[in-house]
Write a protein that holds these residues in place. Structure first.
Motif, PDB file in Angstrom:
ATOM      1  N   UNK A 276      43.252  -8.351   8.342  1.00 59.90           N
ATOM      2  CA  UNK A 276      42.781  -9.747   8.348  1.00 59.90           C
ATOM      3  C   UNK A 276      43.385 -10.547   9.497  1.00 59.90           C
ATOM      4  N   UNK A 277      44.587 -10.169   9.936  1.00 60.23           N
ATOM      5  CA  UNK A 277      45.223 -10.846  11.071  1.00 60.23           C
ATOM      6  C   UNK A 277      44.437 -10.579  12.348  1.00 60.23           C
ATOM      7  N   UNK A 278      43.976  -9.342  12.521  1.00 50.07           N
ATOM      8  CA  UNK A 278      43.163  -8.994  13.692  1.00 50.07           C
ATOM      9  C   UNK A 278      41.851  -9.768  13.687  1.00 50.07           C
ATOM     10  N   UNK A 279      41.261  -9.932  12.505  1.00 51.33           N
ATOM     11  CA  UNK A 279      40.013 -10.695  12.394  1.00 51.33           C
ATOM     12  C   UNK A 279      40.258 -12.158  12.754  1.00 51.33           C
ATOM     13  N   UNK A 280      41.353 -12.718  12.275  1.00 53.76           N
ATOM     14  CA  UNK A 280      41.707 -14.101  12.641  1.00 53.76           C
ATOM     15  C   UNK A 280      41.870 -14.237  14.154  1.00 53.76           C
ATOM     16  N   UNK A 281      42.468 -13.229  14.777  1.00 54.41           N
ATOM     17  CA  UNK A 281      42.660 -13.227  16.225  1.00 54.41           C
ATOM     18  C   UNK A 281      41.312 -13.285  16.949  1.00 54.41           C
ATOM     19  N   UNK A 282      40.344 -12.504  16.505  1.00 56.91           N
ATOM     20  CA  UNK A 282      39.017 -12.507  17.124  1.00 56.91           C
ATOM     21  C   UNK A 282      38.367 -13.877  16.971  1.00 56.91           C
ATOM     22  N   UNK A 283      38.553 -14.494  15.814  1.00 55.52           N
ATOM     23  CA  UNK A 283      37.995 -15.826  15.580  1.00 55.52           C
ATOM     24  C   UNK A 283      38.579 -16.850  16.559  1.00 55.52           C
TER      25      UNK A 283
ATOM     26  N   UNK B 253      35.894  -5.166   1.149  1.00 55.25           N
ATOM     27  CA  UNK B 253      34.938  -6.245   0.862  1.00 55.25           C
ATOM     28  C   UNK B 253      35.511  -7.608   1.249  1.00 55.25           C
ATOM     29  N   UNK B 254      36.806  -7.791   1.049  1.00 52.86           N
ATOM     30  CA  UNK B 254      37.429  -9.069   1.420  1.00 52.86           C
ATOM     31  C   UNK B 254      37.386  -9.271   2.934  1.00 52.86           C
ATOM     32  N   UNK B 255      37.544  -8.180   3.693  1.00 54.28           N
ATOM     33  CA  UNK B 255      37.468  -8.264   5.151  1.00 54.28           C
ATOM     34  C   UNK B 255      36.039  -8.589   5.595  1.00 54.28           C
ATOM     35  N   UNK B 256      35.061  -7.975   4.953  1.00 50.36           N
ATOM     36  CA  UNK B 256      33.664  -8.252   5.290  1.00 50.36           C
ATOM     37  C   UNK B 256      33.320  -9.710   4.985  1.00 50.36           C
ATOM     38  N   UNK B 257      33.835 -10.225   3.866  1.00 52.85           N
ATOM     39  CA  UNK B 257      33.615 -11.629   3.520  1.00 52.85           C
ATOM     40  C   UNK B 257      34.259 -12.545   4.556  1.00 52.85           C
ATOM     41  N   UNK B 258      35.474 -12.189   4.981  1.00 52.41           N
ATOM     42  CA  UNK B 258      36.171 -12.961   6.012  1.00 52.41           C
ATOM     43  C   UNK B 258      35.342 -13.003   7.302  1.00 52.41           C
ATOM     44  N   UNK B 259      34.796 -11.876   7.712  1.00 48.80           N
ATOM     45  CA  UNK B 259      33.967 -11.821   8.926  1.00 48.80           C
ATOM     46  C   UNK B 259      32.721 -12.694   8.774  1.00 48.80           C
ATOM     47  N   UNK B 260      32.109 -12.634   7.596  1.00 48.15           N
ATOM     48  CA  UNK B 260      30.906 -13.435   7.339  1.00 48.15           C
ATOM     49  C   UNK B 260      31.233 -14.921   7.381  1.00 48.15           C
ATOM     50  N   UNK B 261      32.309 -15.321   6.710  1.00 40.74           N
ATOM     51  CA  UNK B 261      32.683 -16.738   6.654  1.00 40.74           C
ATOM     52  C   UNK B 261      33.049 -17.290   8.026  1.00 40.74           C
ATOM     53  N   UNK B 262      33.578 -16.431   8.898  1.00 39.63           N
ATOM     54  CA  UNK B 262      33.979 -16.859  10.242  1.00 39.63           C
ATOM     55  C   UNK B 262      32.877 -16.640  11.266  1.00 39.63           C
ATOM     56  N   UNK B 263      31.695 -16.189  10.812  1.00 36.39           N
ATOM     57  CA  UNK B 263      30.551 -15.956  11.686  1.00 36.39           C
ATOM     58  C   UNK B 263      30.906 -14.967  12.800  1.00 36.39           C
ATOM     59  N   UNK B 264      31.439 -13.821  12.401  1.00 30.06           N
ATOM     60  CA  UNK B 264      31.886 -12.817  13.371  1.00 30.06           C
ATOM     61  C   UNK B 264      31.087 -11.516  13.263  1.00 30.06           C
TER      62      UNK B 264
END
Length: 303
Positions: free
Chosen positions: A142-149, A173-184
């Motif tokens: 999730x930290x890497x996803x935040x970095x991309x955002x 699933x939580x990571x996929x939701x995070x990506x969806x919510x951040x429009x990534x």
């Protein structure tokens, strides 16, 4: 032809009693009849403890007990296992968390012919980063996803591919939701598990590896990426002595720290190219499979 394998039967689904019986049958035969100079335990501390009776009489047979252990955490059984070994071998300066005079840091065993450097003519746009490993909460993906955002908000073209086996469905699933919510959805892909050959190809496409785990040991995938010329950014304490001098060690769960380092390197292309070479050289000189046996058995000259 000089290698002999004695299976304990785990792959056949043997029960624990047969497993234990085979362990002692083989150990008795090899220790008393065949005779060996070394007993080498790899990771699992249960075997050190099971072999404790042999350790107590090892000097009569001029045998040394070595234990390879590279992990950020050692449980109670591991602390017991430490008593039943002459030498502990580990890959990095922080990859065995117990202070003991039995400990020797010998580096890892990376096949630097397979994980080889690839020349890059031009920097790809968008830049590609990879996360490699099991998809599990300990990896802190999730930290890497935040970095991309953060990079997207700064309008820096950047892609992330997550390579690994899905071993934790709820976390995935939580990571996929995070990506969806951040429009990534366009910036982040889950690409599944790769063979080593496929992974080398992916490393040659990538510029960065993001490895925000904080409890892992001296993870080989970071060194394999380095050998291929990929720039790693990680929060694993074992890598701090190696990567902090290049400003590639990031504080735990600091997504902005990851983004800042990436932005700096994408701007400074000369430094990026120089880092690729320097990191490859570290792996070749300190962690090559070709020199592992010399590093392991060279310990005898130090004791």
């Amino acid at each position: 032809s000089h290698v002999h394998v004695y299976s304990l039967g785990k792959e056949e689904g043997e029960n624990k009693f047969k497993y234990l019986y085979r362990f002692y049958r083989y150990f008795l035969h090899i220790f008393f009849i065949v005779r060996v100079d070394y007993v080498f335990f790899h990771m699992g501390e249960i075997y050190n403890v099971l072999a404790a009776p042999f350790f107590l009489i090892r000097k009569l047979f001029h045998t040394k007990f070595y234990w390879w252990k590279t992990h950020g955490l050692i449980n109670r059984l591991g602390r017991i296992a430490l008593f039943f070994t002459d030498i502990v071998l580990t890959a990095g300066s922080k990859s065995f968390p117990i202070n003991t005079n039995k400990l020797h840091v010998v580096g890892h065993a990376i096949d630097t012919d397979r994980f080889a450097f690839a020349e890059v003519a031009d920097q790809k746009i968008p830049a590609l980063a990879v996360v490699v490993g099991r998809i599990t909460p300990i990896k802190k993906i999730e930290v890497a996803i935040d970095c991309v955002s953060i990079l997207k908000q700064k309008r820096i073209p950047f892609m992330l591919e997550i390579v690994g086996t899905d071993t934790h469905e709820a976390y995935r699933k939580s990571l996929e939701t995070q990506c969806h919510d951040m429009d990534l959805a366009s910036e982040i892909l889950f690409v599944g598990s790769f063979t080593q050959e496929q992974l080398v190809v992916k490393y040659h496409e990538a510029t960065f590896m993001l490895h925000p785990a904080i409890q892992a040991g001296f993870d080989k995938v970071v060194l394999e990426a380095m050998a291929c010329g990929v720039i790693p950014l990680t929060s694993i304490p074992s890598f701090e002595p190696v990567l902090s001098r290049f400003s590639l060690f990031v504080e735990a769960e600091d997504a902005n720290g990851y983004a800042v380092r990436i932005e700096e390197l994408l701007i400074d292309k000369e430094r990026l190219a120089s880092l690729r070479q320097q990191l490859r050289e570290i792996v070749v000189h300190e962690h090559s499979l070709a020199t592992l046996s010399q590093r392991i058995f060279g310990v005898n000259n130090l004791i």
